[in-house]
Design a protein around this motif. Structure first.
Motif, PDB file in Angstrom:
ATOM      1  N   TYR A  32       0.367  -7.596   3.539  1.00 15.76           N
ATOM      2  CA  TYR A  32      -0.807  -8.317   4.016  1.00 15.76           C
ATOM      3  C   TYR A  32      -0.592  -8.766   5.463  1.00 15.76           C
ATOM      4  O   TYR A  32       0.535  -9.021   5.890  1.00 15.76           O
TER       5      TYR A  32
ATOM      6  N   VAL B 276      -6.118  -8.204   6.115  1.00 12.75           N
ATOM      7  CA  VAL B 276      -6.064  -6.901   5.454  1.00 12.75           C
ATOM      8  C   VAL B 276      -4.940  -6.897   4.419  1.00 12.75           C
ATOM      9  O   VAL B 276      -3.938  -7.592   4.570  1.00 12.75           O
TER      10      VAL B 276
ATOM     11  N   PHE C   6      -2.638  -3.996   1.978  1.00 11.68           N
ATOM     12  CA  PHE C   6      -2.207  -2.599   2.097  1.00 11.68           C
ATOM     13  C   PHE C   6      -1.306  -2.269   0.926  1.00 11.68           C
ATOM     14  O   PHE C   6      -0.365  -3.005   0.622  1.00 11.68           O
TER      15      PHE C   6
ATOM     16  N   ILE D 127      -5.278   0.997   2.927  1.00 10.05           N
ATOM     17  CA  ILE D 127      -5.852  -0.329   2.967  1.00 10.05           C
ATOM     18  C   ILE D 127      -6.542  -0.600   1.629  1.00 10.05           C
ATOM     19  O   ILE D 127      -7.359   0.197   1.172  1.00 10.05           O
TER      20      ILE D 127
ATOM     21  N   LYS E 188     -10.083  -5.343   3.284  1.00  9.36           N
ATOM     22  CA  LYS E 188     -10.059  -5.900   4.631  1.00  9.36           C
ATOM     23  C   LYS E 188     -11.202  -6.881   4.789  1.00  9.36           C
ATOM     24  O   LYS E 188     -12.239  -6.763   4.129  1.00  9.36           O
TER      25      LYS E 188
ATOM     26  N   SER F 190      -5.801  -1.874  13.254  1.00 10.32           N
ATOM     27  CA  SER F 190      -5.303  -0.860  12.325  1.00 10.32           C
ATOM     28  C   SER F 190      -3.933  -1.298  11.820  1.00 10.32           C
ATOM     29  O   SER F 190      -3.246  -2.092  12.465  1.00 10.32           O
TER      30      SER F 190
END
Lengths: 114, 113
Positions: free
Chosen positions: A33, A47, A49, A54, A57, A66
């Motif tokens: 995160y 976000v 992950f 992902i 978000k 990104s």
């Protein structure tokens, strides 16, 4: 206790420049995160992950942001063209998949956009 | 969606006095509840958590919190504060083990000598 490490601790950049914030999550963790905290404000989710994708978000995480896990140990947040309002403390966090509910947070990277 | 409210943005308290930091949450599903502490110029540290079972949970540094489902509250308490407890305290919720943590706005605790 294992730790999430973040580098650098402070980063100063010019508006419009690209920055990459780096994080090394705990080795057996699978969920990652990024959060940010603008000075004097609440900690905001950016976000999450998992499995090289992902998972979720926030509206803050627009096309300028990104994330990547380039080598199986690092977890990076890239801001392509920084804005003044990107100035904040950015926290990385990780969590192990299983019954462990705890998020481990890094000590943060203070980003200053001039 | 989950949300967290911390009604007190700042709480000044004298050293050795008791303190309670209030937290209320809203969620349509069961959640895990947390209190995090952020000391000046440092990251976030977990104070305590509620997952299930006993509604009174004890954490580090003498803090405890009580989960009240009917009032959707998770207030943090300490019977006697120390100067070193001066920090920002964040209440947080998490829907599942794998979900993001949602933080409240924080309460700044200032312990006065």
């Amino acid at each position: 206790e294992p730790e999430v490490t973040q580098t650098p601790s402070h980063q100063v950049t010019q508006m419009g420049q690209e920055v990459i914030l780096r994080c090394v999550p705990i080795s057996n963790h699978l969920y990652f995160y990024w959060y940010r905290q603008i000075l004097g404000q609440k900690v905001e989710f950016l976000v999450s992950f998992y499995n090289n994708e992902i998972s979720e978000k926030s509206e803050i995480f627009d096309d300028q942001f990104s994330v990547e896990r380039p080598d199986g140990s690092n977890f990076t947040l890239k801001i392509r063209s920084t804005k003044l309002e990107d100035s904040a403390m950015y926290f990385c966090a990780s969590s192990v998949r299983a019954t462990n509910e705890k998020l481990f947070f890094g000590s943060g990277t203070q980003l200053s956009v001039l | 969606a989950q949300s967290v409210t911390q009604l007190d943005s700042q709480v000044p308290v004298f050293e050795e006095a008791p303190v309670e930091l209030r937290c209320n949450y809203s969620s349509s599903v069961s959640v895990y509840l947390f209190w995090y502490v952020q000391y000046p110029n440092q990251g976030l540290q977990l104070l305590l958590k509620y997952l299930s079972g006993s509604t009174l949970v004890k954490g580090i540094n003498g803090f405890e919190a009580e989960f009240n489902k009917s009032q959707t509250s998770f207030h943090l308490r300490k019977p006697s504060v120390h100067i070193s407890d001066t920090a920002e305290y964040f209440c947080a919720v998490r829907r599942t083990s794998y979900d993001k943590v949602i933080f409240g706005p924080g309460t700044s605790l200032s312990v006065i000598p």
